[in-house]
Design a protein around this motif. Structure first.
Motif, PDB file in Angstrom:
ATOM      1  N   MET A   1       0.818  -1.203   0.000  1.00  0.00           N
ATOM      2  CA  MET A   1       0.000   0.000   0.000  1.00  0.00           C
ATOM      3  C   MET A   1       0.858   1.260   0.000  1.00  0.00           C
ATOM      4  SD  MET A   1      -3.107   0.909  -0.072  1.00  0.00           S
ATOM      5  CE  MET A   1      -4.356   1.986   0.478  1.00  0.00           C
ATOM      6  N   LYS A   2       1.999   1.182   0.676  1.00  0.00           N
ATOM      7  CA  LYS A   2       2.876   2.341   0.762  1.00  0.00           C
ATOM      8  C   LYS A   2       3.371   2.778  -0.613  1.00  0.00           C
ATOM      9  CE  LYS A   2       5.672   3.712   4.528  1.00  0.00           C
ATOM     10  NZ  LYS A   2       6.583   3.371   5.564  1.00  0.00           N
ATOM     11  N   THR A   3       3.713   1.799  -1.450  1.00  0.00           N
ATOM     12  CA  THR A   3       4.192   2.114  -2.793  1.00  0.00           C
ATOM     13  C   THR A   3       3.085   2.747  -3.624  1.00  0.00           C
ATOM     14  OG1 THR A   3       5.728   0.273  -2.674  1.00  0.00           O
ATOM     15  CG2 THR A   3       5.284   1.154  -4.843  1.00  0.00           C
ATOM     16  N   PHE A   4       1.862   2.215  -3.502  1.00  0.00           N
ATOM     17  CA  PHE A   4       0.741   2.774  -4.250  1.00  0.00           C
ATOM     18  C   PHE A   4       0.527   4.245  -3.901  1.00  0.00           C
ATOM     19  CE2 PHE A   4      -3.740   3.993  -4.308  1.00  0.00           C
ATOM     20  CZ  PHE A   4      -3.983   3.917  -5.671  1.00  0.00           C
ATOM     21  N   THR A   5       0.554   4.572  -2.606  1.00  0.00           N
ATOM     22  CA  THR A   5       0.321   5.959  -2.209  1.00  0.00           C
ATOM     23  C   THR A   5       1.443   6.863  -2.707  1.00  0.00           C
ATOM     24  OG1 THR A   5       1.289   5.601  -0.023  1.00  0.00           O
ATOM     25  CG2 THR A   5      -1.096   5.420  -0.197  1.00  0.00           C
ATOM     26  N   LYS A   6       2.668   6.369  -2.739  1.00  0.00           N
ATOM     27  CA  LYS A   6       3.765   7.187  -3.272  1.00  0.00           C
ATOM     28  C   LYS A   6       3.522   7.510  -4.744  1.00  0.00           C
ATOM     29  CE  LYS A   6       8.025   6.960  -1.891  1.00  0.00           C
ATOM     30  NZ  LYS A   6       8.578   7.808  -0.867  1.00  0.00           N
ATOM     31  N   TYR A   7       3.134   6.489  -5.527  1.00  0.00           N
ATOM     32  CA  TYR A   7       2.838   6.728  -6.947  1.00  0.00           C
ATOM     33  C   TYR A   7       1.624   7.637  -7.116  1.00  0.00           C
ATOM     34  CZ  TYR A   7       6.204   3.218  -8.460  1.00  0.00           C
ATOM     35  OH  TYR A   7       7.355   2.519  -8.712  1.00  0.00           O
ATOM     36  N   PHE A   8       0.620   7.440  -6.274  1.00  0.00           N
ATOM     37  CA  PHE A   8      -0.586   8.265  -6.309  1.00  0.00           C
ATOM     38  C   PHE A   8      -0.225   9.738  -6.130  1.00  0.00           C
ATOM     39  CE2 PHE A   8      -4.049  10.384  -3.986  1.00  0.00           C
ATOM     40  CZ  PHE A   8      -5.124  10.152  -4.837  1.00  0.00           C
ATOM     41  N   PHE A   9       0.553  10.034  -5.084  1.00  0.00           N
ATOM     42  CA  PHE A   9       0.896  11.427  -4.814  1.00  0.00           C
ATOM     43  C   PHE A   9       1.913  11.977  -5.816  1.00  0.00           C
ATOM     44  CE2 PHE A   9      -0.759  10.199  -0.557  1.00  0.00           C
ATOM     45  CZ  PHE A   9      -1.862  11.045  -0.583  1.00  0.00           C
ATOM     46  N   ALA A  10       2.779  11.144  -6.349  1.00  0.00           N
ATOM     47  CA  ALA A  10       3.703  11.589  -7.404  1.00  0.00           C
ATOM     48  C   ALA A  10       2.915  11.987  -8.652  1.00  0.00           C
ATOM     49  CB  ALA A  10       4.711  10.490  -7.731  1.00  0.00           C
ATOM     50  N   PHE A  47       3.975  12.617  -0.720  1.00  0.00           N
ATOM     51  CA  PHE A  47       4.914  11.685  -1.344  1.00  0.00           C
ATOM     52  C   PHE A  47       6.058  11.362  -0.393  1.00  0.00           C
ATOM     53  CE2 PHE A  47       8.796  10.936  -3.780  1.00  0.00           C
ATOM     54  CZ  PHE A  47       8.420   9.842  -4.550  1.00  0.00           C
ATOM     55  N   LYS A  48       6.482  12.378   0.362  1.00  0.00           N
ATOM     56  CA  LYS A  48       7.573  12.195   1.324  1.00  0.00           C
ATOM     57  C   LYS A  48       7.085  11.630   2.660  1.00  0.00           C
ATOM     58  CE  LYS A  48      10.660  15.675  -0.484  1.00  0.00           C
ATOM     59  NZ  LYS A  48      12.054  15.531  -0.147  1.00  0.00           N
ATOM     60  N   GLY A  49       5.777  11.343   2.756  1.00  0.00           N
ATOM     61  CA  GLY A  49       5.244  10.755   3.981  1.00  0.00           C
ATOM     62  C   GLY A  49       4.830  11.763   5.028  1.00  0.00           C
ATOM     63  N   LYS A  50       4.733  13.027   4.650  1.00  0.00           N
ATOM     64  CA  LYS A  50       4.321  14.073   5.583  1.00  0.00           C
ATOM     65  C   LYS A  50       2.897  14.501   5.239  1.00  0.00           C
ATOM     66  CE  LYS A  50       9.048  15.861   6.035  1.00  0.00           C
ATOM     67  NZ  LYS A  50       9.513  14.713   6.658  1.00  0.00           N
ATOM     68  N   HIS A  51       2.045  14.513   6.247  1.00  0.00           N
ATOM     69  CA  HIS A  51       0.632  14.826   6.053  1.00  0.00           C
ATOM     70  C   HIS A  51       0.197  15.809   7.140  1.00  0.00           C
ATOM     71  CE1 HIS A  51       0.516  11.337   3.357  1.00  0.00           C
ATOM     72  NE2 HIS A  51       1.241  10.733   4.291  1.00  0.00           N
ATOM     73  N   PRO A  52       0.440  17.112   6.940  1.00  0.00           N
ATOM     74  CA  PRO A  52       0.064  18.096   7.966  1.00  0.00           C
ATOM     75  C   PRO A  52      -1.459  18.224   8.063  1.00  0.00           C
ATOM     76  CG  PRO A  52       0.858  19.209   5.988  1.00  0.00           C
ATOM     77  CD  PRO A  52       1.043  17.740   5.770  1.00  0.00           C
ATOM     78  N   ALA A 115      -4.906  13.460   4.006  1.00  0.00           N
ATOM     79  CA  ALA A 115      -5.319  13.602   5.410  1.00  0.00           C
ATOM     80  C   ALA A 115      -5.676  12.246   6.012  1.00  0.00           C
ATOM     81  CB  ALA A 115      -6.510  14.559   5.507  1.00  0.00           C
ATOM     82  N   PHE A 116      -6.342  11.396   5.234  1.00  0.00           N
ATOM     83  CA  PHE A 116      -6.707  10.066   5.726  1.00  0.00           C
ATOM     84  C   PHE A 116      -5.458   9.233   5.997  1.00  0.00           C
ATOM     85  CE2 PHE A 116      -7.806   5.591   4.954  1.00  0.00           C
ATOM     86  CZ  PHE A 116      -8.737   5.419   5.958  1.00  0.00           C
ATOM     87  N   VAL A 117      -4.506   9.276   5.072  1.00  0.00           N
ATOM     88  CA  VAL A 117      -3.252   8.532   5.267  1.00  0.00           C
ATOM     89  C   VAL A 117      -2.524   9.060   6.503  1.00  0.00           C
ATOM     90  CG1 VAL A 117      -0.976   8.050   4.270  1.00  0.00           C
ATOM     91  CG2 VAL A 117      -3.016   7.885   2.841  1.00  0.00           C
ATOM     92  N   GLY A 118      -2.483  10.385   6.657  1.00  0.00           N
ATOM     93  CA  GLY A 118      -1.843  10.984   7.825  1.00  0.00           C
ATOM     94  C   GLY A 118      -2.546  10.618   9.112  1.00  0.00           C
TER      95      GLY A 118
END
Length: 128
Positions: A1-10, A47-52, A115-118
């Motif tokens: 799932m982590k890889t998918f979200t990285k591609y999603f945000f990229a 993408f960098k894993g930061k979700h303020p 926001a959901f991922v964060g």
């Protein structure tokens, strides 16, 4: 799932930069370029894993309010108009506002995913 979200945000980072570029010839580019650049920055952070969460929440609420404000009288009339003319140039103010509505909804959805991922990330940290 982590890889998918990285591609999603990229993907959305690049898409929002492209959307911002297309807004340069808009009648009010200062608003729309800013919206899409901000969305691109939030996507880059995600993408960098930061979700303020607080800034994301403010952005989501602002986008939804803007979408409600610009929402066209008849979505189906707008879609029919677009399909009939098969031309992406702005023909009427209503078609421009309809496009702006859906742009804001796209931004709100992508920011909501961040926001959901964060929130899930924060919840899993608090469990341990």
């Amino acid at each position: 799932m982590k890889t998918f979200t990285k591609y999603f945000f990229a993907f959305w980072f690049l898409a929002f930069l492209l959307f911002a570029y297309w807004q340069l010839n808009d009648p009010d580019p200062e608003i729309w370029v800013s919206v899409y650049v901000a969305a691109a920055l939030f996507s880059a952070l995600a993408f960098k894993g930061k979700h303020p969460l607080i800034p994301l929440s403010i952005g989501i609420i602002a986008c939804i309010i803007g979408a409600v404000y610009f929402f066209p009288d008849s979505v189906w009339d707008w879609i029919g108009f677009e399909l009939e003319h098969k031309d992406l140039s702005m023909k009427t103010q209503e078609s421009e506002e309809a496009r702006e509505t859906f742009g804001l909804l796209i931004v709100a959805i992508v920011m909501s995913v961040s926001a959901f991922v964060g929130w899930r990330k924060k919840a899993s940290i608090n469990k341990t």
